[in-house]
Write an enzyme that holds these catalytic residues in place. Structure first.
Site, PDB file in Angstrom:
ATOM      1  CD  GLU A 213      -2.078  -2.122   1.784  1.00 15.78           C
ATOM      2  OE1 GLU A 213      -2.981  -2.951   1.619  1.00 15.78           O
ATOM      3  OE2 GLU A 213      -1.062  -2.326   2.484  1.00 15.78           O
ATOM      4  CB  THR A 214       1.335   4.085  -1.958  1.00 15.43           C
ATOM      5  OG1 THR A 214       2.412   3.224  -2.362  1.00 15.43           O
ATOM      6  CG2 THR A 214       1.824   5.519  -1.956  1.00 15.43           C
TER       7      THR A 214
END
Length: 278
Positions: A45-46
């Site tokens: 995830e970002t």
């Protein structure tokens, strides 16, 4: 120019745990660009930090390499560490697609050492394609009912008899990606110590090192089926099979099918800082 920080979450050791990239000011970035940046980082995830309304300190948008998520655990905890280190807060409220998530931070000698988040209470249902799921995992049966939980993301839970069986799972990732679930959680354990692995190939994450959004529902699942007591905190080990050992703590309070609160806790450590020219 957008600054970012990379933190390893659910660990206190750099280069272990689950890394998350936190773009600390995402203003001016369109969702399509955020998705491209998430693919560039290619982490599970970002996070993009944005201004929030009065109910929260900040708003976040969370992207895997393939899709946006309304909520995810390790990105929330990692973002709270990053923002808390910069601003000195003891509590941070993050606005997500699944509501406002509160994270309480604990410090020692001024340094954040752990965070505890109050997660959305999940709903759950029997998983309709349990036989196909077990076949894709290469296992013959589950020790508990195969159920799917949703607290934003959807995770389906498969209990195995012993921890070595969890370590030995070699799933057919293409088959898993074709089934209607985001994360597939295999787990085993007893008492307060549990081992889990999480596979999410449909989101571009073959195996996740530490899945905060799955840890809370795991505590709910175990309590509902009598494997632990409501209010008992469990320690979850994850990620060893892919060289990213992680430790998560989870607790569910309630009674029967009434869930009052779900909490997940752990550590994090910043390992990199940089700037995006994109």
């Amino acid at each position: 120019m957008h600054r970012y920080v990379v933190a390893d979450v659910f660990t206190s050791t750099p280069l272990e745990g689950n890394p998350v990239a936190v773009v600390t000011d995402g203003r001016g970035l369109l969702p399509q660009r955020m998705q491209q940046i998430a693919r560039e980082f290619n982490l599970s995830e970002t996070v993009f930090v944005l201004p929030a309304g009065e109910a929260a300190d900040t708003r976040v948008r969370i992207f895997t390499p393939a899709a946006e998520l309304p909520f995810a655990g390790h990105p929330i905890l990692g973002t709270a560490f990053v923002l808390g280190a910069a601003g000195g807060q003891e509590t941070i409220r993050l606005e997500t697609g699944a509501g406002v998530i509160r994270v309480d931070l604990t410090r020692e000698n001024g340094r954040i050492v752990s965070g505890r988040m109050r997660q959305p209470v999940p709903d759950w249902a029997p998983y309709e394609q349990a036989d196909e799921l077990l076949a894709a995992l290469g296992v013959t049966s589950a020790e508990l009912p195969v159920e799917v939980y949703r607290n934003g993301p959807r995770h389906v839970y498969v209990a195995l008899a012993r921890e070595p069986e969890v370590a030995a799972v070699q799933p057919d990732l293409a088959a898993l990606a074709g089934l209607p679930a985001i994360g597939v959680v295999c787990f085993a354990g007893t008492g307060h110590r549990w081992k889990s692995r999480n596979f999410a190939p449909s989101l571009g994450v073959p195996e996740d090192p530490a899945t905060g959004s799955a840890a809370g529902p795991l505590a709910v699942h175990l309590a509902r089926h009598g494997r632990i007591a409501f209010g008992q905190e469990i320690e979850i080990s994850q990620g060893a099979e892919i060289g990213r050992p992680s430790t998560l703590y989870a607790r569910a309070t309630g009674d029967g099918d009434r869930i009052d609160a779900v909490e997940v806790a752990g550590g994090a450590v910043v390992v990199a800082r940089g700037e995006l020219d994109a």
